[in-house]
Each structure stands twice: as C-alpha cells, then as structure tokens.
Design a protein around this motif. Structure first.
Motif, mmCIF file in Angstrom:
data_model
loop_
_atom_site.group_PDB
_atom_site.id
_atom_site.type_symbol
_atom_site.label_atom_id
_atom_site.label_comp_id
_atom_site.label_asym_id
_atom_site.label_seq_id
_atom_site.Cartn_x
_atom_site.Cartn_y
_atom_site.Cartn_z
ATOM 1 N N VAL A 1 2.251 3.982 -0.813
ATOM 2 C CA VAL A 1 3.596 4.584 -0.431
ATOM 3 C C VAL A 1 4.655 3.514 -0.729
ATOM 4 N N PHE B 1 -4.135 5.955 2.591
ATOM 5 C CA PHE B 1 -2.591 5.694 2.157
ATOM 6 C C PHE B 1 -2.384 4.359 2.621
ATOM 7 N N ASN C 1 1.075 2.115 3.164
ATOM 8 C CA ASN C 1 2.537 2.106 3.198
ATOM 9 C C ASN C 1 3.016 0.728 2.828
ATOM 10 N N HIS D 1 6.677 7.681 7.042
ATOM 11 C CA HIS D 1 6.681 8.665 6.094
ATOM 12 C C HIS D 1 5.770 9.866 6.448
ATOM 13 N N LEU E 1 3.166 12.415 5.260
ATOM 14 C CA LEU E 1 2.759 12.928 4.086
ATOM 15 C C LEU E 1 2.274 14.210 4.357
ATOM 16 N N HIS F 1 3.127 15.373 -0.920
ATOM 17 C CA HIS F 1 4.489 14.865 -1.071
ATOM 18 C C HIS F 1 4.844 14.259 0.522
ATOM 19 N N CYS F 2 5.748 13.218 0.405
ATOM 20 C CA CYS F 2 6.520 12.955 1.868
ATOM 21 C C CYS F 2 7.432 14.161 2.106
#
Ligand SMILES: [Cu+2]
Length: 647
Positions: free
Chosen positions: A533, A569, A571, A577, A579, A625-626
């Motif tokens: 991310v 993920f 970051n 975020h 997600l 997506h975020c």
C-alpha cells in the motif's frame, strides 16, 4: 474511477460553489415528483428508518437540496434523502432493483459487501458501463446472506455528495442474539466544497485541511522536555520527509460536517427506547474520508456482528470504524435518561453525534474532546520489535528530492527523542519519553505494551498470526509513487489503533473478532500475493498499490477459480487504509484458528503487514481498492480477476 472523467455537471458545480441560496430555494419549489419514484410514491426529504421492502424496488438518483447547519446546497441523493432509503430484504429472496439516473452524468450503485454475480456489482469500467443519464439499469440477484450492509455510488465523487444508504438483510434462521428494537446508525461526512475542489486542494497542498499542526508553544515545551538539539532534529526530520506527525486525515473538520443518519451534531438524531430494553444499533461508516471512534458513554456495547457476519459477542466501550466497515452492537440502557452516541473522528477534528433517549427532545452530555493523536516511530516502521536502533541512520526512510543524505548522521540514541512520544499529549514526562526509546527496549515491544490491558493475551496469540514477527522491507522498488517505506512491518491486529492505545476502557481490536461458526473452507492458503500500500502525498497526492496507480497498472490481479489464497498487505504509508474486496470475503488471519472473521473491508494500519485468506469462488472481474474515496480516485485501485488457472 476517474473523478476528472465523471465531473459534476457545470450547473451542479455552480450550485455548490455560488448562488446556493437562490438555486436551492428554486429547487425546493419543484414538485416532489422530481425525485419521486413511481412504485413507492412520494418521498419526503426527511430520512426515516422505515425501509423499502419487496421483490421489486425502484431507486432514483438525482439532485436534491440538502440543508446542513442552516446552509443549503445541492446534493446527489437516492430517492431524495441523505442517506438514501433503507432497503430491507430477506435471505433467500430474489430482488429486482431498478435504478434510474436523473443526473447529467453517469451514475452507478454498488451493493457493498453483498455476494452477487459480477454483472450486478455496479462498478463502472469493471462490472458494467455505468448508468447513463435518463436511463434505468435493472439489478437482479438472489439474496444469499444476512446482516447489515449498505449501498453507494461507485462513480466519481457522488459518494461524497450523498449517494449512500443502508441495506439490511434479515436471516432465514433466528438471530443468535436477542433485541427489542433496532436502529440504523449511518455515519458520513458532508462538505459544501465539490469533491473536485477538495481533491485539487490536496494535490496543491497535502496538508491543506490539516489545521492541527504543531504550534510554537509546543515547540518551546518540546525544547524544555527534550533539549534544543533533539527538538530541532525531530522537527527537521518530519520536515524533510515533508510529513507531519499530526497528519491523520487528509480531509478534516475544517471542511467536513460529520453526520449521523444525515443529521449534523446540532440536529441530534435521536433513537427512542424504553429503559431495560435491548437496543440493536447497526453502525455503518458511509463516510467518504473519515474514520470514526464510536462510543456511548454509560453503556457497554456488545458487538455481535462485524461487516454483517455473526461473531462471538465481545463487550467493549469503544470501537473504531474504518470507512465502509459495519458493526452491529447491542446496548441495554436501563436509566430513564438520554445517552449520547458519540462518533469522534480519528484525527479528533470533529464528531458526529446522536442520542438514545426515552423521550424525544432529550440530550445527553457531550463528552470532552480528546487530544489529537500523534504518529510514532512504530507508525513509520522504525521501532519494531527486535530492531537494532543504536547509531541508526534512518534506514530505509526514503526522502523526497535527495534529502536522504541530509538524514544520515542524524543518529538516534537512547537519551534523545527521535520521534513523538506515543502518548496523545505532545509534551509528556521525560520518563514517558524514555520508555519510547528503542535502545532501552531491546527485545521488548517498543511501547511496553505488555503492561497494557489485554496485551499478554495478545502476545500469546500473536505467534499464531501470519506477520506477527517484524519483516524487513526488501530494497524499495516502488519508484516515485511511494514517498516512504516502512523499514519493518508487522501485524498490528492486536492494537486498538493510534489515538486509542491509552483508553481507560475496553476498545475493540481485530484480534477480538471471531466468527460465530467456522467457514466451510478451512484449507490452508496455497498461494500468496503480496500487495504494498503506497503513496506520495508530497507529490500531487498520489495513492497506489506497489507504487503504481491504477491507470499505470491496468493488468488485473489474478485469482485462480476455486483456490484458497493469501493476500498479504504491507502498508508502506503513514496512514490507515480501509481495503475493500468486492465479490468475495476476506478472512482476517488474526489468530482465531477455525473462527477467522469474514470482512469486506479491512483497516491496514501504518507500517502494518497483515494477511487475509480468500476462497476464490466468484468467477469474474471484481474491484479491489482503498475505500477512502479520494485515495481510490487517486489510483489505489485494482481489478481482481477470478478465472480458471489455464485461461
Ligand atoms: Cu487509502
């Protein structure tokens, strides 16, 4: 996906930026049928909990005057209200939803968290072409699940302008918990600026809405506490990263009014109860850009569902909601008095507020506002467990514009502060600060979290969580799309989140979430996809995955149909975020064994490495997506394609 590509009509833009009063007044004279739909007759402009039910439901997306704090602007609404109407369906039924577009631009509705065929998922450019002006699109799908969900536009900035609403799916089987009445509590954020101007402001100046920067007074008290040299180093470091330790939200209470069920704090949405009743509250965070910390002083909230899924009940006093998450809680107000539902924003720049009361017109006390949180070394991926910090010269902190050299030689020693103390108050005792120093904390968690309630249990459990040990970032190949790299990333599911770590009451953590029943697919993931991310706020507000925004990385992420895989993920940024994966559940790998909770939206904290397991059982193309609207618009978006391995 492109906010530029789906600009608001010029007319709408003018209405929002000037001459608002006149135009709004003129619009109010329009007959109600301007935003009425045929099947359900007239909609008042006042939102109510009364749902639309049935096999066929008509929705109309149009422009509607919307008044907040006595100021009126033009919103974009579903059936004339913010939020749009509650849709209430039954598990096992089929539903037909006819969505008519009365705007001058393309629109869409996405059914958030609902498992359905990809053609009715409602993402323009991924599922379908979108709903053109003046046309009606028919969504038809079987309802195969139950719980609290929501629906919203997936087109441009429409979600920020009002196109969001609750969706409740009643289960076929009786609920595993009891309640006497239930309310939707939908949180959102409203601005009188257009989404385009908000985005443009952020591109020009990343801290445009951040009015919580450190003050001169803090500077001098930091000198008193830390000494001149250390203070200068600290400020210099943040400055050279072109970041700010007070940066928790891109868009703040400077422009946002925070809404509960479409009402400002002053308007005070109220839900009635009789003392002794069990009240189910269906919290939905439908904000475009805002994380909320939700509590009801005087009441314990028993969390019974997360993202619509039954969980083993957890009693807490506060919970954090990332954008797009939902939590169902049960409270039992026994006193004949008003209780305040208080949803403070993560950056503490404002709050949404409502009331539970035995009679209309009552008000509870508004809790004292808490100090803003500050980013710490941990958020930067620099103070993870086991990390050797003596004489460290900021490893891996990639600085923009070649300032990396300037950072070298800024040695951090145990007797000097390098970052902010983790306590939300900026000027804490020296002892507090020392405890933050890595050289005194070798082999221990940097914030000495073992002393915090629940941390022992967390430590025992974390060894079962993938990513529980710090992982060093590989050489950075994310390019200019990424401003910083968290040198070390680590699972932080057991932490309540920045700003809540010192709460005197119980705060929900992701490690508290355990599914009520095991998911049928208990296979170990046999494949892992790692996604970083990434972002660069200093340079035109860039947000991306693996350093590339969607328009520069159009290739889909491929899932093989039928496989169980792990999405990891990492970051690299200093923001949280949320997600969101469409079409399939993400099973949080939070150490819950057979009882991994299923989520549609997962908060990934700064410098965090977390994983989710996915059963790839939904062929087709899905959005990932975020859910911070402007991060998605800026490019933190991908398509996931589920297909047979061979194809
Ligand atoms: Cu984001």
């Amino acid at each position: 996906m492109d906010i530029q590509g789906t600009r608001m009509t010029r007319r709408l833009f003018l209405q929002r930026t000037g001459a608002l009063g006149l135009l709004a007044a003129a619009q109010q004279l329009l007959p109600a049928c301007a935003w009425t739909n045929a099947a359900t007759n007239i909609h008042s402009s006042v939102w109510s909990q009364t749902p639309l039910r049935g096999e066929v439901i008509d929705l109309t997306i149009g422009e509607t005057p919307f008044t907040v704090n006595e100021r009126t602007a033009t919103a974009i609404t579903v059936n004339g209200t913010i939020p749009g109407p509650v849709i209430r369906l039954r598990e096992g039924q089929e539903v037909t939803l006819r969505v008519t577009n009365r705007l001058g631009e393309i629109t869409s509705i996405h059914w958030h968290g609902i498992l359905l065929p990809p053609v009715v998922d409602g993402v323009p450019g991924v599922s379908f072409a979108g709903i053109k002006p003046g046309t009606t699109f028919t969504y038809r799908f079987p309802v195969t699940q139950s719980g609290t969900y929501w629906y919203h536009s997936h087109s441009g900035g429409q979600e920020m302008l009002g196109v969001y609403a609750p969706m409740i799916l009643d289960p076929l089987q009786p609920e595993p918990f009891h309640y006497d009445r239930d309310y939707v509590v939908m949180l959102s954020d409203w601005t009188f600026e257009s989404p385009e101007s908000v985005l443009a402001n952020l591109k020009k100046q990343p801290a445009y809405y951040n009015f919580q920067e450190r003050t001169a007074g803090e500077f001098f008290s930091n000198i008193a506490n830390w000494g001149l040299r250390a203070t200068l180093k600290n400020y210099l470091m943040w400055d050279q990263m072109r970041m700010n330790p007070t940066d928790f939200a891109d868009v703040t209470g400077y422009t946002f009014t925070y809404l509960m069920n479409g009402m400002s704090p002053g308007a005070n949405w109220t839900g009635l109860f009789r003392p002794g009743e069990k009240v189910r509250l269906r919290f939905i965070n439908a904000a475009s850009m805002t994380f909320y910390d939700v509590r009801i002083p005087g009441l314990t909230m028993t969390v019974v569902q997360a993202d619509g899924q039954n969980i083993q009940p957890v009693a807490v006093e506060e919970l954090r909601m990332g954008v797009a998450e939902t939590y169902d809680v049960i409270v039992e107000p026994t006193d004949d008095r008003a209780y305040t539902i208080f949803a403070e924003t993560l950056d503490r720049s404002g709050y949404a507020r409502g009331t539970l009361a035995p009679r209309p017109g009552m008000e509870g006390e508004i809790p004292e506002r808490r100090p803003r949180p500050l980013r710490t070394m941990e958020d930067m991926g620099m103070s993870m467990k086991g990390m050797e910090m003596d004489g460290m010269d900021m490893p891996g902190m990639k600085m923009p514009h070649g300032s990396e050299m300037a950072m070298r030689g800024m040695e951090i020693r145990g007797d000097q502060p390098s970052m902010e103390p983790s306590d939300p108050k900026p000027n804490t005792e020296h002892t507090q600060h020392d405890s933050e120093m890595p050289s005194t904390q070798k082999g221990q968690h940097p914030q000495d979290m073992s002393k915090m309630p629940g941390m022992e249990e967390y430590d025992q459990r974390r060894s079962r969580i993938p990513g529980s040990e710090p992982v060093k970032h590989a050489p950075d190949d994310h390019g200019t799309g990424n401003q910083t790299v968290a040198e070390y990333s680590q699972n932080r599911f057991g932490e309540p989140g920045r700003g809540l770590e010192n709460s005197p009451w119980r705060v929900l953590r992701y490690t508290d979430l355990k599914s009520l029943t095991p998911y049928p697919d208990q296979r170990e993931p046999d494949r892992e996809i790692e996604l970083h991310v990434t972002g660069n706020m200093a340079d035109r507000y860039m947000w991306s995955f693996n350093g590339k925004k969607y328009s520069d990385a159009p290739e889909p992420i491929r899932f093989h149909y039928g496989e169980r895989l792990r999405l990891t993920f990492v970051n690299d940024t200093m923001m949280e975020h949320p997600l969101h994966l469409h079409g399939m559940w993400m099973h949080l790998e939070n150490g819950a064994g057979k009882y991994l909770p299923r989520k549609h939206t997962v908060i990934v904290k700064p410098a965090e490495r977390v994983s989710v397991a996915v059963t790839a059982d939904a062929p087709g193309r899905w959005a990932f997506h975020c859910h911070l609207l402007l991060h998605m618009e800026a490019g933190m978006f991908r398509v996931v394609e589920v297909s047979d391995k061979e194809s």
